[in-house]
Design a protein around this motif. Sequence first.
Motif, PDB file in Angstrom:
ATOM      1  N   GLY A 248       2.912  -5.676  -1.530  1.00 14.29           N
ATOM      2  CA  GLY A 248       2.491  -5.669  -3.638  1.00 14.29           C
ATOM      3  C   GLY A 248       2.079  -6.602  -3.875  1.00 14.29           C
ATOM      4  O   GLY A 248       1.864  -7.779  -3.681  1.00 14.29           O
ATOM      5  N   PRO A 249       1.662  -6.078  -5.015  1.00 16.02           N
ATOM      6  CA  PRO A 249       1.309  -6.701  -5.813  1.00 16.02           C
ATOM      7  C   PRO A 249       1.741  -8.259  -6.134  1.00 16.02           C
ATOM      8  O   PRO A 249       2.648  -8.025  -6.256  1.00 16.02           O
ATOM      9  CB  PRO A 249       1.034  -6.589  -7.657  1.00 16.02           C
ATOM     10  CG  PRO A 249       0.911  -5.189  -7.427  1.00 16.02           C
ATOM     11  CD  PRO A 249       2.334  -4.495  -6.003  1.00 16.02           C
ATOM     12  N   ILE A 250       1.106  -9.148  -6.083  1.00  8.36           N
ATOM     13  CA  ILE A 250       1.892 -10.340  -6.572  1.00  8.36           C
ATOM     14  C   ILE A 250       1.912 -11.219  -7.706  1.00  8.36           C
ATOM     15  O   ILE A 250       0.417 -11.335  -8.246  1.00  8.36           O
ATOM     16  CB  ILE A 250       1.730 -11.562  -5.148  1.00  8.36           C
ATOM     17  CG1 ILE A 250       1.763 -10.750  -4.018  1.00  8.36           C
ATOM     18  CG2 ILE A 250       1.956 -13.118  -5.729  1.00  8.36           C
ATOM     19  CD1 ILE A 250       3.167 -10.819  -3.386  1.00  8.36           C
ATOM     20  N   THR A 251       2.588 -11.575  -7.868  1.00 12.46           N
ATOM     21  CA  THR A 251       2.898 -12.421  -9.545  1.00 12.46           C
ATOM     22  C   THR A 251       2.132 -13.648  -9.284  1.00 12.46           C
ATOM     23  O   THR A 251       2.778 -14.480  -8.475  1.00 12.46           O
ATOM     24  CB  THR A 251       4.047 -12.258 -10.612  1.00 12.46           C
ATOM     25  OG1 THR A 251       4.806 -13.187  -9.861  1.00 12.46           O
ATOM     26  CG2 THR A 251       3.943 -10.965 -10.359  1.00 12.46           C
ATOM     27  N   LEU A 252       1.442 -14.018 -10.673  1.00 10.83           N
ATOM     28  CA  LEU A 252       0.891 -15.416 -10.928  1.00 10.83           C
ATOM     29  C   LEU A 252       1.856 -16.506 -10.749  1.00 10.83           C
ATOM     30  O   LEU A 252       1.762 -17.830 -10.691  1.00 10.83           O
ATOM     31  CB  LEU A 252      -0.048 -15.576 -11.779  1.00 10.83           C
ATOM     32  CG  LEU A 252      -1.624 -15.097 -11.729  1.00 10.83           C
ATOM     33  CD1 LEU A 252      -2.056 -15.336 -12.442  1.00 10.83           C
ATOM     34  CD2 LEU A 252      -2.006 -15.049  -9.787  1.00 10.83           C
ATOM     35  N   ALA A 253       2.970 -15.837 -11.578  1.00 12.24           N
ATOM     36  CA  ALA A 253       4.333 -17.099 -11.689  1.00 12.24           C
ATOM     37  C   ALA A 253       4.903 -17.314 -10.086  1.00 12.24           C
ATOM     38  O   ALA A 253       5.469 -17.843 -10.287  1.00 12.24           O
ATOM     39  CB  ALA A 253       5.206 -16.149 -12.572  1.00 12.24           C
ATOM     40  N   ASP A 254       5.151 -16.332  -9.421  1.00 18.43           N
ATOM     41  CA  ASP A 254       5.618 -16.767  -7.973  1.00 18.43           C
ATOM     42  C   ASP A 254       4.583 -17.422  -7.124  1.00 18.43           C
ATOM     43  O   ASP A 254       5.043 -18.674  -7.021  1.00 18.43           O
ATOM     44  CB  ASP A 254       5.386 -15.193  -6.726  1.00 18.43           C
ATOM     45  CG  ASP A 254       7.107 -13.997  -7.346  1.00 18.43           C
ATOM     46  OD1 ASP A 254       7.673 -14.718  -8.167  1.00 18.43           O
ATOM     47  OD2 ASP A 254       6.515 -12.753  -7.299  1.00 18.43           O
ATOM     48  N   ILE A 255       3.351 -16.991  -7.228  1.00 22.89           N
ATOM     49  CA  ILE A 255       2.327 -18.321  -6.425  1.00 22.89           C
ATOM     50  C   ILE A 255       2.408 -19.831  -7.630  1.00 22.89           C
ATOM     51  O   ILE A 255       2.682 -20.639  -6.424  1.00 22.89           O
ATOM     52  CB  ILE A 255       0.688 -17.763  -6.874  1.00 22.89           C
ATOM     53  CG1 ILE A 255       1.142 -16.398  -5.997  1.00 22.89           C
ATOM     54  CG2 ILE A 255      -0.120 -18.429  -6.338  1.00 22.89           C
ATOM     55  CD1 ILE A 255      -0.289 -15.562  -6.168  1.00 22.89           C
ATOM     56  N   ALA A 256       2.721 -19.910  -8.671  1.00 21.67           N
ATOM     57  CA  ALA A 256       2.474 -20.438  -9.503  1.00 21.67           C
ATOM     58  C   ALA A 256       4.002 -21.605  -8.924  1.00 21.67           C
ATOM     59  O   ALA A 256       4.220 -22.287  -8.496  1.00 21.67           O
ATOM     60  CB  ALA A 256       3.476 -20.162 -11.128  1.00 21.67           C
TER      61      ALA A 256
END
Length: 157
Positions: free
Chosen positions: A24-32
Motif C-alpha cells: 500500500g502507500p508508504i509514508t515519507l515518515a516511514d522512509i525517513a
Amino acid sequence: MKLTTKGRYAVTAMLDLAFHFGEGPITLADIAKRQDISLSYLEQLFSRLRRRGLVSSVRGPGGGYVLSRDADQIYIAEVITAVDEKVDTTRCGGGTNCQKNERCLTHDLWNDLSDQIYDYLSDISLHDLMVRRGVQQVARRQDDQRVDAAIHVVNGA
C-alpha cells in the motif's frame, strides 16, 4: 562527478519505496526512519519525483506514496534528473568555459566521462538494484530494526 545528497537520497528513497511496493502507500515518515533522511528533505524530493511522474501520492488516512511504474521501468538516471541533479564531471558544468571562459585541454575527456556515467545509470533500474544480494540484506536489516523498535514500544520498554 558532482552528485549531491539530493540525488543520492532520491535514489535511496525510491529504492525503499520499491522494496515496499505491494504494502500500500508508504509514508515519507516511514522512509525517513528507515533511511535516516530528514522528513522535510524527503517532502521536497518527492514533490519533484511526483511532478516527473515517478511516484503517485495517495491522500487521506493510510495515504502515502507508491511507484507510478513497475520498478523495472524506473531507471536511476531518471530519478537523479527528476530532482534536478546533473551527472557531470566537468569543471565548467558542460558549458565549455572551463579555463578563462574557454574550453580547457581535458574538457572532452570529462564530458565523455559524464556521458558514460549517465549511460550506465540509464541502464540500471530500481529492480536491478533490488535483486542485488547486498541490497536485499540491507533492506531486511532495516525492516528488522523497524519491527524490533515497534515491539520495544509495545512492550513499554
